[in-house]
Scaffold this motif. Structure first.
Motif, PDB file in Angstrom:
ATOM      1  N   ASP A 198       0.973  -1.215   0.067  1.00 41.44           N
ATOM      2  CA  ASP A 198      -0.081   0.236   0.041  1.00 41.44           C
ATOM      3  C   ASP A 198       0.801   1.341   0.058  1.00 41.44           C
ATOM      4  N   LEU A 199       2.001   1.264   1.064  1.00 39.67           N
ATOM      5  CA  LEU A 199       2.870   2.432   0.925  1.00 39.67           C
ATOM      6  C   LEU A 199       3.474   2.610  -0.388  1.00 39.67           C
ATOM      7  N   LEU A 200       3.880   1.531  -1.188  1.00 35.07           N
ATOM      8  CA  LEU A 200       4.682   1.719  -2.411  1.00 35.07           C
ATOM      9  C   LEU A 200       3.615   2.273  -3.468  1.00 35.07           C
ATOM     10  N   ALA A 201       2.352   1.730  -3.415  1.00 39.57           N
ATOM     11  CA  ALA A 201       1.421   1.832  -4.674  1.00 39.57           C
ATOM     12  C   ALA A 201       1.212   3.479  -4.278  1.00 39.57           C
ATOM     13  N   GLY A 202       1.068   4.068  -3.090  1.00 42.02           N
ATOM     14  CA  GLY A 202       0.650   5.508  -2.835  1.00 42.02           C
ATOM     15  C   GLY A 202       2.007   6.391  -3.273  1.00 42.02           C
ATOM     16  N   LEU A 203       3.184   5.850  -2.824  1.00 38.06           N
ATOM     17  CA  LEU A 203       4.239   6.661  -3.661  1.00 38.06           C
ATOM     18  C   LEU A 203       4.398   6.488  -5.353  1.00 38.06           C
ATOM     19  N   ALA A 204       3.965   5.623  -5.683  1.00 34.32           N
ATOM     20  CA  ALA A 204       3.978   5.306  -7.182  1.00 34.32           C
ATOM     21  C   ALA A 204       2.830   6.431  -7.605  1.00 34.32           C
ATOM     22  N   HIS A 205       1.773   6.390  -7.157  1.00 34.19           N
ATOM     23  CA  HIS A 205       0.516   7.377  -7.512  1.00 34.19           C
ATOM     24  C   HIS A 205       1.162   8.704  -7.267  1.00 34.19           C
ATOM     25  N   ARG A 206       1.754   9.019  -6.332  1.00 31.03           N
ATOM     26  CA  ARG A 206       2.008  10.210  -5.937  1.00 31.03           C
ATOM     27  C   ARG A 206       3.139  11.148  -7.219  1.00 31.03           C
ATOM     28  N   SER A 207       4.065  10.092  -7.593  1.00 29.57           N
ATOM     29  CA  SER A 207       5.004  10.399  -8.557  1.00 29.57           C
ATOM     30  C   SER A 207       4.553  10.542  -9.659  1.00 29.57           C
TER      31      SER A 207
END
Length: 135
Positions: free
Chosen positions: A124-133
């Motif tokens: 979930d954290l990685l998905a959020g970071l990917a979405h943010r970028s």
């Protein structure tokens, strides 16, 4: 741990073998900017940390032992942290425990306890970071 701190006032970790109790406690102490005692690291406590409880199974045994035995041991470890030490959140302390949240819930039946699956939290954290970028 960061997820756990947001979901309750005190968290604990359920893990596999007893050797992980000291290692995980040292990691939590470090996260809090502290140091666990070298002679008995598993004894370190913080007002937000209930401790680590082990099942006695190895990561492989979690999937090879009888499912009822695994569920019972995970539930007992969770109950020890919730009823005995006031944990409101339980972190699964082994990637091999992914998907075993129900064992925690059965073990603490009748109590509202949040369960953090570290693998899912990481995804979930990685998905959020990917979405943010990408925005």
């Amino acid at each position: 741990m960061a997820h756990a701190l947001l979901l309750g006032s005190k968290f604990g970790i359920v893990t596999t073998g007893q050797a992980w109790e000291a290692l995980l406690t040292k990691g939590v102490a470090s996260f809090f900017g502290s140091e666990a005692p070298p002679t008995n690291p598993a004894s370190w406590r913080n007002s937000r940390f209930a401790g680590v409880a082990s099942t006695g199974f190895s990561a492989v045994e979690l999937h090879e032992a009888q499912p009822d035995d695994v569920s019972r041991k995970i539930g007992e470890a969770a109950r020890k942290l919730v009823e005995g030490k006031g944990a409101e959140v339980i972190c699964l302390g082994c990637a091999g425990m992914t998907g075993m949240e129900e064992a925690i819930r059965k073990g603490v039946s009748g109590r509202r306890v949040e369960v953090i699956d570290g693998v899912q939290a990481g995804v979930d954290l990685l998905a959020g970071l990917a979405h943010r970028s990408t925005t």
